[in-house]
Design an enzyme around this catalytic site. Structure first.
Site, PDB file in Angstrom:
ATOM      1  N   LYS A   1       0.820  -1.215   0.000  1.00  8.02           N
ATOM      2  CA  LYS A   1       0.000   0.000   0.000  1.00  8.02           C
ATOM      3  C   LYS A   1       0.857   1.270   0.000  1.00  8.02           C
ATOM      4  O   LYS A   1       2.066   1.220   0.200  1.00  8.02           O
ATOM      5  CB  LYS A   1      -0.927  -0.013   1.223  1.00  8.02           C
TER       6      LYS A   1
HETATM    7  C1  LIG Z   1      -9.890  -2.816  -1.735  1.00  5.72           C
HETATM    8  C2  LIG Z   1      -9.391  -3.611  -0.552  1.00  5.72           C
HETATM    9  N1  LIG Z   1     -10.256  -3.913   0.444  1.00  5.72           N
HETATM   10  C3  LIG Z   1      -9.863  -4.624   1.517  1.00  5.72           C
HETATM   11  C4  LIG Z   1      -8.556  -5.073   1.649  1.00  5.72           C
HETATM   12  C5  LIG Z   1      -8.212  -5.893   2.853  1.00  5.72           C
HETATM   13  O1  LIG Z   1      -7.313  -5.268   3.671  1.00  5.72           O
HETATM   14  P1  LIG Z   1      -6.785  -6.036   4.984  1.00  5.72           P
HETATM   15  O2  LIG Z   1      -6.344  -7.381   4.545  1.00  5.72           O
HETATM   16  O3  LIG Z   1      -5.643  -5.167   5.444  1.00  5.72           O
HETATM   17  O4  LIG Z   1      -7.920  -6.080   5.929  1.00  5.72           O
HETATM   18  C6  LIG Z   1      -7.626  -4.779   0.655  1.00  5.72           C
HETATM   19  C7  LIG Z   1      -6.232  -5.250   0.798  1.00  5.72           C
HETATM   20  O5  LIG Z   1      -5.478  -5.477  -0.079  1.00  5.72           O
HETATM   21  C8  LIG Z   1      -8.047  -4.046  -0.486  1.00  5.72           C
HETATM   22  O6  LIG Z   1      -7.182  -3.769  -1.482  1.00  5.72           O
END
Ligand SMILES: Cc1ncc(COP(=O)(O)O)c(C=O)c1O
Length: 272
Positions: free
Chosen positions: A84
């Protein structure tokens, strides 16, 4: 919770507002600022339903009205995974406009402790969703460099655009447009129709360039097929885009020379 029907809307620019998808059972909307492009949140706000924004990929993105993505007051989540714009390794951040909701989130992520409570007293059920101190230290150090990191990503994206714009039939991600500012997350191109995407990925690999099919259509992933019976053909636009998409190497330190090398390899991989 099961009764809570949430519409996950991948709101892409220029798509008609999916108001027709709202039914009496719709409880909330979940716009996803996919690949760092600001979803049309103002239009969704006009539908009058609660919104929860998935801004995991969109740190640094700004809506055309000048409001930063995640700053409209709806709960919005940002991801800090290693790929990110800002990373703490894992974890993320929630932004909210409502102080009472912030207090609830603070408490629930911290094992149900209220802010003014003594050590080891809990006024509700909670979770342990805390970032570690080490992760926070990493994130705070990144925060001091965030403007530079975002600018470097935008510069790398502009270099790709310049290097790739002449390739016949290649779909490029839209840059800042209509007053929207993109928070560059990935650089995803779509191979021209009639060219087999996976073969392109393989030919890039043979030329020393790592790339990935990205993103697959969610409804065609094994779990969603098995659990909900989804099949190819249900969402033809999504399936076409997913089948032709490739994520190219993308990170703030990408040099113009590296962009040129990837562009050359892609040209050869597409047409040789
Ligand atoms: C659009 C989106 N939503 C949700 C997530 C999930 O994030 P996390 O695994 O940090 O909860 C990501 C992670 O890559 C994402 O790109």
């Amino acid at each position: 919770m099961r009764k809570l029907l949430i519409l996950a809307l991948l709101v892409l620019p220029l798509l008609a507002l999916p108001a027709a998808a709202v039914t009496p059972r719709t409880r909330a909307l979940l716009p996803v600022h996919i690949f760092g492009w600001p979803a049309d949140t103002p239009a969704l706000e006009r539908l009058g339903l609660p919104l929860v924004e998935d801004a995991c990929e969109a740190l640094g993105a700004v809506h055309a009205d000048g409001v930063a993505v995640g700053a409209r007051g709806h709960p919005a989540v940002f991801g800090f995974y290693a790929n990110k714009q800002l990373t703490t390794g894992e974890g993320g951040m929630v932004t909210v406009g409502d102080p009472a909701l912030k207090e609830r989130i603070d408490a629930e992520r911290n094992q149900g402790r209220a802010p003014n409570m003594d050590w080891l007293d809990h006024d509700r059920l909670g979770f342990n969703y805390r970032l570690s101190d080490v992760a926070c230290a990493l994130g705070l150090a990144q925060l001091t460099r965030l403007d530079g990191l975002l600018a470097d990503r935008a510069r790398a994206a502009a270099a790709y655009r310049e290097a790739l714009v002449g390739i016949d039939g290649l779909g490029l991600p839209c840059a800042d447009a209509g007053g929207h500012v993109r928070g560059w997350f990935v650089f995803v191109v779509q191979v021209p129709r009639g060219i087999e995407r996976d073969a392109v990925v393989e030919r890039l690999r043979a030329r020393g360039v790592a790339s990935k099919p990205y993103l697959p259509a969610i409804h065609l992933m094994s779990y969603y097929r098995e659990a909900f019976g989804h099949r190819p053909g249900e969402f033809p636009v999504c399936e076409d885009v997913a089948a032709r998409s490739i994520a190219l190497p993308f990170f703030p330190g990408l040099t113009e020379g590296q962009v040129g090398r990837v562009a050359e390899a892609l040209r050869e991989a597409l047409f040789s």
